[in-house]
Design a protein around this motif. Structure first.
Motif, PDB file in Angstrom:
ATOM      1  N   SER A  71       0.803  -1.127   0.163  1.00 39.49           N
ATOM      2  CA  SER A  71       0.059   0.038  -0.010  1.00 39.49           C
ATOM      3  C   SER A  71       1.010   1.193  -0.061  1.00 39.49           C
ATOM      4  O   SER A  71       1.750   1.368   0.894  1.00 39.49           O
ATOM      5  CB  SER A  71      -0.952   0.144   1.295  1.00 39.49           C
ATOM      6  N   ARG A  72       0.411   2.078  -0.832  1.00 37.94           N
ATOM      7  CA  ARG A  72       1.158   3.640  -0.805  1.00 37.94           C
ATOM      8  C   ARG A  72       1.039   4.242   0.363  1.00 37.94           C
ATOM      9  O   ARG A  72       1.585   5.286   0.406  1.00 37.94           O
ATOM     10  CB  ARG A  72       0.966   4.120  -2.109  1.00 37.94           C
ATOM     11  N   ARG A  73      -0.121   3.886   1.243  1.00 35.28           N
ATOM     12  CA  ARG A  73      -0.455   4.836   2.379  1.00 35.28           C
ATOM     13  C   ARG A  73       0.467   4.066   3.572  1.00 35.28           C
ATOM     14  O   ARG A  73       0.269   4.881   4.611  1.00 35.28           O
ATOM     15  CB  ARG A  73      -1.965   4.773   2.439  1.00 35.28           C
ATOM     16  N   VAL A  74       1.176   3.247   3.347  1.00 35.57           N
ATOM     17  CA  VAL A  74       1.867   2.547   4.545  1.00 35.57           C
ATOM     18  C   VAL A  74       3.447   2.764   4.309  1.00 35.57           C
ATOM     19  O   VAL A  74       3.877   2.408   2.866  1.00 35.57           O
ATOM     20  CB  VAL A  74       1.744   1.195   4.868  1.00 35.57           C
TER      21      VAL A  74
ATOM     22  N   SER B  17      17.422 -14.488  12.100  1.00 29.51           N
ATOM     23  CA  SER B  17      16.519 -13.619  12.233  1.00 29.51           C
ATOM     24  C   SER B  17      16.813 -12.476  11.025  1.00 29.51           C
ATOM     25  O   SER B  17      17.782 -11.988  11.128  1.00 29.51           O
ATOM     26  CB  SER B  17      16.515 -12.638  13.467  1.00 29.51           C
ATOM     27  N   LEU B  18      15.710 -12.327  10.433  1.00 30.51           N
ATOM     28  CA  LEU B  18      16.175 -11.366   9.019  1.00 30.51           C
ATOM     29  C   LEU B  18      15.676  -9.934   9.303  1.00 30.51           C
ATOM     30  O   LEU B  18      15.608  -9.256   8.411  1.00 30.51           O
ATOM     31  CB  LEU B  18      15.175 -12.015   7.878  1.00 30.51           C
ATOM     32  N   GLY B  19      15.213  -9.680  10.543  1.00 35.76           N
ATOM     33  CA  GLY B  19      14.807  -8.293  10.643  1.00 35.76           C
ATOM     34  C   GLY B  19      13.458  -8.119  11.560  1.00 35.76           C
ATOM     35  O   GLY B  19      12.538  -8.955  11.256  1.00 35.76           O
ATOM     36  N   THR B  20      13.329  -7.015  12.170  1.00 34.90           N
ATOM     37  CA  THR B  20      12.059  -6.559  12.578  1.00 34.90           C
ATOM     38  C   THR B  20      11.527  -5.392  11.877  1.00 34.90           C
ATOM     39  O   THR B  20      12.430  -4.282  11.752  1.00 34.90           O
ATOM     40  CB  THR B  20      12.240  -6.233  14.184  1.00 34.90           C
ATOM     41  N   PHE B  21      10.259  -5.110  11.565  1.00 33.99           N
ATOM     42  CA  PHE B  21       9.805  -4.066  10.774  1.00 33.99           C
ATOM     43  C   PHE B  21       8.567  -3.609  11.311  1.00 33.99           C
ATOM     44  O   PHE B  21       7.744  -4.194  11.839  1.00 33.99           O
ATOM     45  CB  PHE B  21       9.471  -4.706   9.241  1.00 33.99           C
ATOM     46  N   VAL B  22       8.335  -2.519  11.279  1.00 35.43           N
ATOM     47  CA  VAL B  22       7.263  -1.314  11.773  1.00 35.43           C
ATOM     48  C   VAL B  22       6.586  -0.724  10.776  1.00 35.43           C
ATOM     49  O   VAL B  22       7.363  -0.158   9.637  1.00 35.43           O
ATOM     50  CB  VAL B  22       7.728  -0.494  12.871  1.00 35.43           C
ATOM     51  N   ALA B  23       5.186  -0.886  10.567  1.00 38.50           N
ATOM     52  CA  ALA B  23       4.571  -0.148   9.634  1.00 38.50           C
ATOM     53  C   ALA B  23       3.779   0.847  10.206  1.00 38.50           C
ATOM     54  O   ALA B  23       3.316   0.815  11.076  1.00 38.50           O
ATOM     55  CB  ALA B  23       3.610  -1.135   8.901  1.00 38.50           C
ATOM     56  N   VAL B  24       3.754   2.175   9.628  1.00 38.91           N
ATOM     57  CA  VAL B  24       3.294   3.468  10.077  1.00 38.91           C
ATOM     58  C   VAL B  24       2.485   4.171   8.917  1.00 38.91           C
ATOM     59  O   VAL B  24       2.960   3.739   7.744  1.00 38.91           O
ATOM     60  CB  VAL B  24       4.247   4.247  10.728  1.00 38.91           C
ATOM     61  N   PRO B  25       1.623   4.863   9.163  1.00 41.43           N
ATOM     62  CA  PRO B  25       0.636   5.497   8.018  1.00 41.43           C
ATOM     63  C   PRO B  25       1.860   6.591   7.258  1.00 41.43           C
ATOM     64  O   PRO B  25       2.782   7.247   7.907  1.00 41.43           O
ATOM     65  CB  PRO B  25      -0.368   6.460   8.860  1.00 41.43           C
ATOM     66  N   ARG B  26       1.929   6.480   6.108  1.00 41.97           N
ATOM     67  CA  ARG B  26       2.796   7.356   5.342  1.00 41.97           C
ATOM     68  C   ARG B  26       2.849   8.891   5.503  1.00 41.97           C
ATOM     69  O   ARG B  26       3.581   9.490   5.385  1.00 41.97           O
ATOM     70  CB  ARG B  26       2.713   7.092   3.684  1.00 41.97           C
ATOM     71  N   GLY B  27       1.614   9.279   5.902  1.00 44.87           N
ATOM     72  CA  GLY B  27       1.350  10.623   6.384  1.00 44.87           C
ATOM     73  C   GLY B  27       1.781  11.182   7.510  1.00 44.87           C
ATOM     74  O   GLY B  27       1.840  12.116   8.145  1.00 44.87           O
ATOM     75  N   SER B  28       2.156   9.938   8.512  1.00 44.53           N
ATOM     76  CA  SER B  28       2.518  10.356  10.069  1.00 44.53           C
ATOM     77  C   SER B  28       4.148  11.042   9.986  1.00 44.53           C
ATOM     78  O   SER B  28       4.746  10.788   8.945  1.00 44.53           O
ATOM     79  CB  SER B  28       2.337   9.207  10.778  1.00 44.53           C
TER      80      SER B  28
END
Length: 403
Positions: A179-182, A219-230
């Protein structure tokens, strides 16, 4: 005569591999899965703080390996610390830890079953658990594996405890569009550890040595998703650190980590008809030829294949499930680049974020069964009582080292 002893790589490897080859694993009534441990029977336990493998040997002159069992011990969260009024101490929720043992990889040669070998292996393993201070022991088995359920609940004194879901999604020949919003942010292990300890350390089964998990080579990594506009999704350098992030979080966010099971073991689906193999191959050919159509395709699972495991899934806010979906898409693309055929995770049956996890029902298991047994008195700081009688929560933390 049957002798149970500790596994010796120099003389037992061939016998153990032979038993593994003859013991197919997987949900009954579905396609059989054969596990290839890449020449290392200890690979699924060696990343735990304490582990052992026992083998059952039969014969006097010509000795034969007829069974094996693996086990490991770690410290996990079993509840929260309460005061005498059954409220969190000092108005702060803190994890209550216990020493937990895990039984996995119990195998008995098909030609030597119903002779008490499995029971003897379990009893010897439990004795090792007690000697090393474990307070509880648990196992995971398929809900419809009646032989395994009867052994542990009927003969070994275990009780049904939790019924999480194993969710499996194929890795397509095309990449998944996010998603382009994330915005997806990769955390370094120090920040990832801080985030998990600050927000998820009270989840059931949370490993106290989470730092060892996150810093492991698998472990290949930890990832966080946030709104792109934040403010956190505005580009590189916007991450303020986990503590600051949790103090001023966006309206919705999610987190997950990825573990590389491919370098520990491979799976192979057996028993599929020729028609199913042809159909699966056709879907892959179409997907590779016309990737822009984004058609779902069935990976080549009829020969040894690898998988990636998603763990530590969590998040908050009204759009958290959508954030999880974006993270799963990112994990899918990592798995595709890594040459894996499936992407899997395991979550609590009532996990609210599971609706954001893409999966195929035919490949998944709605009810995996975890059984638990109390080995002795609970020596935890601020005793929780008998953990085996506690009600399930909405979420659990599934340790990737034991999947």
């Amino acid at each position: 005569m049957i002798v149970v002893r500790e596994y010796d790589w120099s003389r037992d490897l061939a016998g153990v591999e032979d038993v593994e080859r003859r013991c197919e694993v997987g949900p009954s009534g579905k396609l059989s899965l054969f596990t290839d441990l890449l020449g290392d029977p200890l690979c699924r336990i060696r990343h735990s703080p304490s582990f052992i493998m026992l083998v059952a040997e039969m014969g006097t002159e010509k000795k034969e390996i007829v069974g094996m069992i693996r086990g490991c011990i770690k410290t996990v969260t079993c509840g929260i610390k309460l005061d005498s009024n059954h409220k969190p101490q000092n108005d702060t929720v803190k994890p209550l830890y216990t020493k937990l043992a895990y039984v996995l990889g119990l195998r008995v040669s098909p030609s030597h079953r119903r002779q008490g070998i499995g029971l003897k292996l379990v009893k010897m393993m439990e004795e090792w658990f007690r000697q090393n201070g474990a307070e509880y022991s648990y196992i995971a088995t398929e809900n419809d594996n009646q032989a395994s359920v009867n052994l542990f609940t009927g003969k070994c004194g275990y009780s049904e405890f939790r019924k999480p879901s194993i969710l499996v999604n194929p890795v397509y020949a095309h990449r998944v569009n996010l998603s382009r919003r994330v915005t997806v942010i990769k955390l370094d292990p120090v920040d990832a550890e801080s985030l998990y300890r600050l927000r998820f350390s009270t989840n059931e089964f949370f490993p106290r040595d989470i730092d060892s998990v996150l810093n492991n080579e698998l472990s290949l990594g930890t990832f966080v998703a946030v709104p792109r506009g934040s403010c956190y999704g505005s580009g590189s350098g916007a991450w303020p650190g986990s503590a600051k992030f949790l103090e001023y979080p966006p309206e919705s966010w999610a987190v997950l980590s990825v573990w590389n099971c491919k370098d520990s073991f491979r799976l192979e689906v057996r028993g599929a008809s020729r028609l199913k193999r042809v159909v699966a191959k056709t879907t892959r050919v179409v997907d590779k030829t016309l990737p822009f159509l984004k058609l779902p395709s069935i990976p080549s699972v009829f020969k040894p294949f690898g998988l990636h495991f998603m763990y530590g899934i969590g998040g908050e806010g009204p759009q958290a499930a959508k954030m999880v979906k974006s993270l799963c898409g990112h994990a899918h693309n990592l798995a595709k680049d890594g040459g894996c055929s499936v992407l899997a995770t395991e979550v609590a049956g009532e996990e609210p974020l599971r609706r954001g996890i893409p999966h195929w029902k035919v490949l998944s298991c709605d009810e995996d069964l975890w059984c638990i047994k109390r080995l002795g008195e609970d020596y935890s700081d601020g005793a929780v009582g008998d953990w085996t009688n506690s009600p399930p929560g909405a979420s659990i933390f599934v340790d990737p080292r034991e999947f």
